[in-house]
Design a protein around this motif. Structure first.
Motif, short mmCIF file in Angstrom:
data_model
loop_
_atom_site.label_atom_id
_atom_site.label_comp_id
_atom_site.label_asym_id
_atom_site.label_seq_id
_atom_site.Cartn_x
_atom_site.Cartn_y
_atom_site.Cartn_z
N UNK A 144 -16.82 -34.13 10.13
CA UNK A 144 -16.68 -32.78 10.68
C UNK A 144 -15.35 -32.67 11.41
N UNK A 145 -15.02 -33.76 12.17
CA UNK A 145 -13.78 -33.69 12.95
C UNK A 145 -13.12 -35.06 13.10
N UNK A 146 -11.82 -35.09 12.95
CA UNK A 146 -11.02 -36.25 13.33
C UNK A 146 -10.41 -35.90 14.69
N UNK A 147 -10.52 -36.85 15.64
CA UNK A 147 -9.85 -36.68 16.93
C UNK A 147 -8.68 -37.66 16.94
N UNK A 148 -7.48 -37.15 17.02
CA UNK A 148 -6.30 -38.03 17.06
C UNK A 148 -5.90 -38.22 18.52
N UNK A 173 -22.33 -33.76 15.51
CA UNK A 173 -21.23 -33.68 14.55
C UNK A 173 -20.76 -35.08 14.20
N UNK A 174 -20.30 -35.27 12.95
CA UNK A 174 -19.71 -36.56 12.59
C UNK A 174 -18.26 -36.55 13.03
N UNK A 175 -17.90 -37.57 13.81
CA UNK A 175 -16.57 -37.55 14.42
C UNK A 175 -15.99 -38.96 14.45
#
Ligand SMILES: Cc1cc2nc3c(=O)[nH]c(=O)nc-3n(C[C@H](O)[C@H](O)[C@H](O)COP(=O)(O)OP(=O)(O)OC[C@H]3O[C@@H](n4cnc5c(N)ncnc54)[C@H](O)[C@@H]3O)c2cc1C
Length: 296
Positions: free
Chosen positions: A3-7, A25-27
């Motif tokens: 769902x989201x990549x956190x950089x 959410x898949x993160x």
């Protein structure tokens, strides 16, 4: 497909990851591991820690919280970011990650004097970078601000609320958008080159100049910073004149489903702000994805 990549896995990115994981959410977090928070010897202004808290302790606790909710983490530097048909692609450590949405939390890098021990001095509290964070602890001691421009002079003037003795030291660099006449008493100016610097106990540094002058002081570096915004720019995110990312109230950038949080964003560089922006972005992003899946 996440769902989201956190950089970026500093206080901003870690907070966002916990909120997203708890919203089911898949993160995944991609983190190079050089958080500014890891340099904080002890923060005394962060809410809920009356005895102060070392930045490293905060980060360890946040990592623990993030992994308890199943957030995946890759240690490495994201070196490529692209928009794709369905969202974003991020390349890191030989892997290619895909996501519907993106949270950009890469922070900034402080520019320090070119001393071999500069980072160590910051970590030990001898060399300071943030008067809002630790001006209170100056306790009337003499202060030296290292810098050569109007912004450094402004910081010097700001520090007069904590002490009567503030010297702007250019360490031999030319004054840029400033003339000596702009430095009015009680502020002082020295343009002499530095001969030696030596850390003293009590978070001070002894500075000896080539003209024979010496000041034992609380020392701030006001040489500026480099916002880590290049990868965001590569996907079309607009930057301000300092290279930071302007966002909406909900941390949206001009690129759809691409949020920015923390020190890389225009605004106040503080732990609490970075964390709050992580919370706001995570909830806004969750709502965007709900609307998006409703539409498809
Ligand atoms: C010496 C010092 C003292 C401070 N004292 C205080 C204080 O007392 N109180 C307070 O509120 N604030 C304080 N601050 C400020 C505080 O540390 C920052 O506001 C906070 O760390 C910002 O969090 P962030 O997550 O935005 O950025 P950071 O904490 O800097 O984290 C960003 C992360 O992103 C990673 N990253 C960057 N680029 C990439 C990439 N391409 N791929 C993967 N990862 C990447 C970095 O390695 C880093 O781990 C201080 C800062 C310093 C330096």
């Amino acid at each position: 497909m996440y769902d989201c990549i956190v950089l970026g896995g500093g206080p901003a990115g870690l907070t966002a990851s916990v909120y997203l994981a708890r919203l089911r959410r898949s993160v995944i977090i991609v983190d190079a591991g050089l958080s500014r928070a890891s340099l904080i010897p002890r923060s005394y202004n962060h809410p809920a820690f009356p005895e102060g808290v070392p930045g490293r302790v905060l980060l360890d606790r946040m990592h623990d919280q993030s992994s308890r909710f199943g957030v995946e983490r890759i240690v490495g530097r994201g070196d490529r970011l692209e928009r794709t048909e369905h969202g974003f692609l991020c390349a890191v450590a030989g892997r290619t990650l895909h996501s519907f949405a993106f949270i950009y939390a890469t922070g900034l890098v402080d520019i320090l004097p070119q001393w071999p021990d500069a980072v160590e001095l910051v970590r030990n509290g001898n060399l300071r970078v943030c008067p809002i964070c630790d001006g209170y602890e100056i306790n009337g001691a003499p202060v030296v601000i290292i810098g050569n421009n109007r912004r450094a002079a402004k910081e010097a003037a700001f520090l007069l609320s904590f002490t009567e003795s503030v010297t702007l030291a250019t360490l031999g660099a030319e004054l840029t958008d400033l003339s000596p006449a702009d430095i009015e008493p009680p502020l002082r100016l020295t343009t002499a080159r530095l001969l030696h610097h030596r850390p003293l106990s009590g978070d001070r540094i002894s500075l000896e100049f080539v003209d024979g002058g010496r000041i034992d002081a609380a020392v701030y570096s006001a040489l500026g910073c480099r916002p880590q915004s290049q990868l965001a720019q590569a996907v079309g995110v607009r930057l301000d004149e300092e290279g930071r990312i302007p966002t909406s109230q909900h941390q949206r950038t001009n690129v759809e489903r691409f949020f920015a949080i923390g020190d890389v964003v225009t605004g106040l560089n503080q732990l609490g702000v970075a964390m709050a922006q992580g919370e706001i972005a995570a909830v806004a992003l969750h709502n965007d994805l709900l609307a998006f899946s409703g539409d498809h």
